[in-house]
Scaffold this motif. Structure first.
Motif, PDB file in Angstrom:
ATOM      1  N   THR A  65       0.822  -1.213   0.000  1.00 32.64           N
ATOM      2  CA  THR A  65       0.000   0.000   0.000  1.00 32.64           C
ATOM      3  C   THR A  65       0.857   1.265   0.000  1.00 32.64           C
ATOM      4  O   THR A  65       0.626   2.176  -0.785  1.00 32.64           O
ATOM      5  CB  THR A  65      -0.957   0.012   1.221  1.00 32.64           C
ATOM      6  N   LEU A  66       1.865   1.306   0.877  1.00 39.06           N
ATOM      7  CA  LEU A  66       2.719   2.500   0.973  1.00 39.06           C
ATOM      8  C   LEU A  66       3.884   2.471  -0.012  1.00 39.06           C
ATOM      9  O   LEU A  66       4.518   3.489  -0.240  1.00 39.06           O
ATOM     10  CB  LEU A  66       3.237   2.666   2.402  1.00 39.06           C
ATOM     11  N   GLY A  67       4.204   1.292  -0.544  1.00 37.09           N
ATOM     12  CA  GLY A  67       5.272   1.182  -1.544  1.00 37.09           C
ATOM     13  C   GLY A  67       6.680   1.170  -0.967  1.00 37.09           C
ATOM     14  O   GLY A  67       7.639   1.433  -1.686  1.00 37.09           O
ATOM     15  N   TRP A  68       6.818   0.852   0.310  1.00 33.24           N
ATOM     16  CA  TRP A  68       8.142   0.771   0.910  1.00 33.24           C
ATOM     17  C   TRP A  68       8.781  -0.552   0.514  1.00 33.24           C
ATOM     18  O   TRP A  68       8.116  -1.471   0.038  1.00 33.24           O
ATOM     19  CB  TRP A  68       8.059   0.895   2.421  1.00 33.24           C
ATOM     20  N   CYS A  69      10.081  -0.684   0.765  1.00 31.50           N
ATOM     21  CA  CYS A  69      10.798  -1.891   0.339  1.00 31.50           C
ATOM     22  C   CYS A  69      10.498  -3.113   1.203  1.00 31.50           C
ATOM     23  O   CYS A  69      10.840  -4.232   0.827  1.00 31.50           O
ATOM     24  CB  CYS A  69      12.305  -1.621   0.295  1.00 31.50           C
ATOM     25  N   ASP A  70       9.834  -2.918   2.349  1.00 31.52           N
ATOM     26  CA  ASP A  70       9.538  -4.023   3.259  1.00 31.52           C
ATOM     27  C   ASP A  70       8.708  -3.474   4.413  1.00 31.52           C
ATOM     28  O   ASP A  70       8.379  -2.284   4.441  1.00 31.52           O
ATOM     29  CB  ASP A  70      10.843  -4.628   3.801  1.00 31.52           C
ATOM     30  N   VAL A  71       8.432  -4.322   5.407  1.00 31.90           N
ATOM     31  CA  VAL A  71       7.835  -3.851   6.647  1.00 31.90           C
ATOM     32  C   VAL A  71       8.790  -2.801   7.227  1.00 31.90           C
ATOM     33  O   VAL A  71      10.008  -2.915   7.079  1.00 31.90           O
ATOM     34  CB  VAL A  71       7.589  -5.036   7.621  1.00 31.90           C
ATOM     35  N   ALA A  72       8.265  -1.768   7.853  1.00 34.04           N
ATOM     36  CA  ALA A  72       9.077  -0.630   8.284  1.00 34.04           C
ATOM     37  C   ALA A  72      10.020  -0.944   9.438  1.00 34.04           C
ATOM     38  O   ALA A  72      11.078  -0.345   9.557  1.00 34.04           O
ATOM     39  CB  ALA A  72       8.174   0.536   8.679  1.00 34.04           C
ATOM     40  N   TYR A  73       9.629  -1.877  10.303  1.00 38.79           N
ATOM     41  CA  TYR A  73      10.328  -2.087  11.572  1.00 38.79           C
ATOM     42  C   TYR A  73      11.398  -3.158  11.470  1.00 38.79           C
ATOM     43  O   TYR A  73      11.292  -4.097  10.697  1.00 38.79           O
ATOM     44  CB  TYR A  73       9.319  -2.485  12.657  1.00 38.79           C
ATOM     45  N   ASN A  74      12.377  -3.049  12.342  1.00 42.72           N
ATOM     46  CA  ASN A  74      13.401  -4.083  12.431  1.00 42.72           C
ATOM     47  C   ASN A  74      12.851  -5.322  13.124  1.00 42.72           C
ATOM     48  O   ASN A  74      13.165  -6.446  12.747  1.00 42.72           O
ATOM     49  CB  ASN A  74      14.630  -3.554  13.156  1.00 42.72           C
ATOM     50  N   PHE A  75      12.005  -5.081  14.138  1.00 41.27           N
ATOM     51  CA  PHE A  75      11.370  -6.178  14.871  1.00 41.27           C
ATOM     52  C   PHE A  75       9.976  -5.747  15.304  1.00 41.27           C
ATOM     53  O   PHE A  75       9.730  -4.561  15.546  1.00 41.27           O
ATOM     54  CB  PHE A  75      12.186  -6.573  16.114  1.00 41.27           C
ATOM     55  N   LEU A  76       9.081  -6.723  15.423  1.00 36.35           N
ATOM     56  CA  LEU A  76       7.728  -6.480  15.940  1.00 36.35           C
ATOM     57  C   LEU A  76       7.502  -7.411  17.119  1.00 36.35           C
ATOM     58  O   LEU A  76       7.972  -8.552  17.112  1.00 36.35           O
ATOM     59  CB  LEU A  76       6.678  -6.739  14.863  1.00 36.35           C
ATOM     60  N   ILE A  77       6.792  -6.911  18.120  1.00 36.80           N
ATOM     61  CA  ILE A  77       6.531  -7.681  19.332  1.00 36.80           C
ATOM     62  C   ILE A  77       5.044  -8.007  19.386  1.00 36.80           C
ATOM     63  O   ILE A  77       4.203  -7.107  19.273  1.00 36.80           O
ATOM     64  CB  ILE A  77       6.910  -6.887  20.604  1.00 36.80           C
ATOM     65  N   GLY A  78       4.737  -9.284  19.574  1.00 34.77           N
ATOM     66  CA  GLY A  78       3.343  -9.699  19.705  1.00 34.77           C
ATOM     67  C   GLY A  78       2.958  -9.866  21.165  1.00 34.77           C
ATOM     68  O   GLY A  78       3.820 -10.094  22.020  1.00 34.77           O
ATOM     69  N   GLU A  79       1.672  -9.766  21.442  1.00 42.39           N
ATOM     70  CA  GLU A  79       1.188 -10.002  22.803  1.00 42.39           C
ATOM     71  C   GLU A  79       1.309 -11.472  23.186  1.00 42.39           C
ATOM     72  O   GLU A  79       1.075 -11.833  24.335  1.00 42.39           O
ATOM     73  CB  GLU A  79      -0.250  -9.517  22.955  1.00 42.39           C
TER      74      GLU A  79
END
Length: 193
Positions: free
Chosen positions: A85-99
């Protein structure tokens, strides 16, 4: 099915507080690699100079997830939004934390993220908690996962020994990481406004 069993075992280890990144630099606690959450192929190539001095904590402000199955879907949703949607090269974050108490590998330790603007992206690791933390706090297991990830970053030489944690709102005009999560990270030893 075997993949979910591994993820459930990792979640159980996270809940029990087992694993220590300081003893084993390659062991960051339960980290779900990109291949296991079926990430789209990354088109990113810009690297971070290591060790990185700053960590920026944010929240996705979207849906939360509290089981490995739900978090796998949520991290894919975040990546799809950022990349398609935003056209970035990947997910923005280095890491994501789940609950669920698991860390989901985004761009990882080496690649520059797109989480905090041009100035901070080049000198920080972006860690985003999946969910909206304006009116509620992440569960303790998610907070422990983030702390273990930071210890691991130091142990493996990706984070500077004197790294600083900042809230997303400290470096950019935003409500992220949410009022409740922001109050928590402000109590962390490495937090600097």
């Amino acid at each position: 099915m075997a993949r979910y069993c591994v993820l459930l075992a990792c979640a159980l280890l996270a809940l029990l507080g087992l694993g220590d990144g300081k003893k084993d630099p390659d062991c960051c606690g339960p980290v779900v690699p990109r291949r296991e959450w079926r990430a789209l192929e990354s088109e990113c190539s810009k690297t971070l100079k290591q060790p990185v001095r700053y960590v920026v904590i944010s929240h996705t402000a979207g849906s939360s997830c509290n089981t490995p199955e739900l978090c796998l879907q949520q991290v894919r949703n975040v990546q799809y939004y950022h990349a398609r949607t935003l056209g970035w090269c990947d997910v923005a974050y280095n890491f994501l934390i789940g609950e669920d108490g698991l860390v989901y590998e985004g761009r990882g330790w080496e690649l520059k993220g797109d989480h905090t603007g041009a100035v901070w992206n080049t000198r920080s690791i972006g860690i985003s908690f999946m969910g909206n933390y304006m009116e509620r706090s992440p569960p303790p297991r998610a907070l422990r996962a983030a702390q273990k990830l930071l210890a691991c970053g130091v142990a493996r030489g990706s984070l500077s020994r004197n790294y600083e944690v900042k809230g997303h709102r400290d470096v950019q005009q935003t409500l992220s990481p949410g009022d409740q999560l922001y109050e928590i990270i402000r109590t962390w030893d490495r937090y600097r406004e």
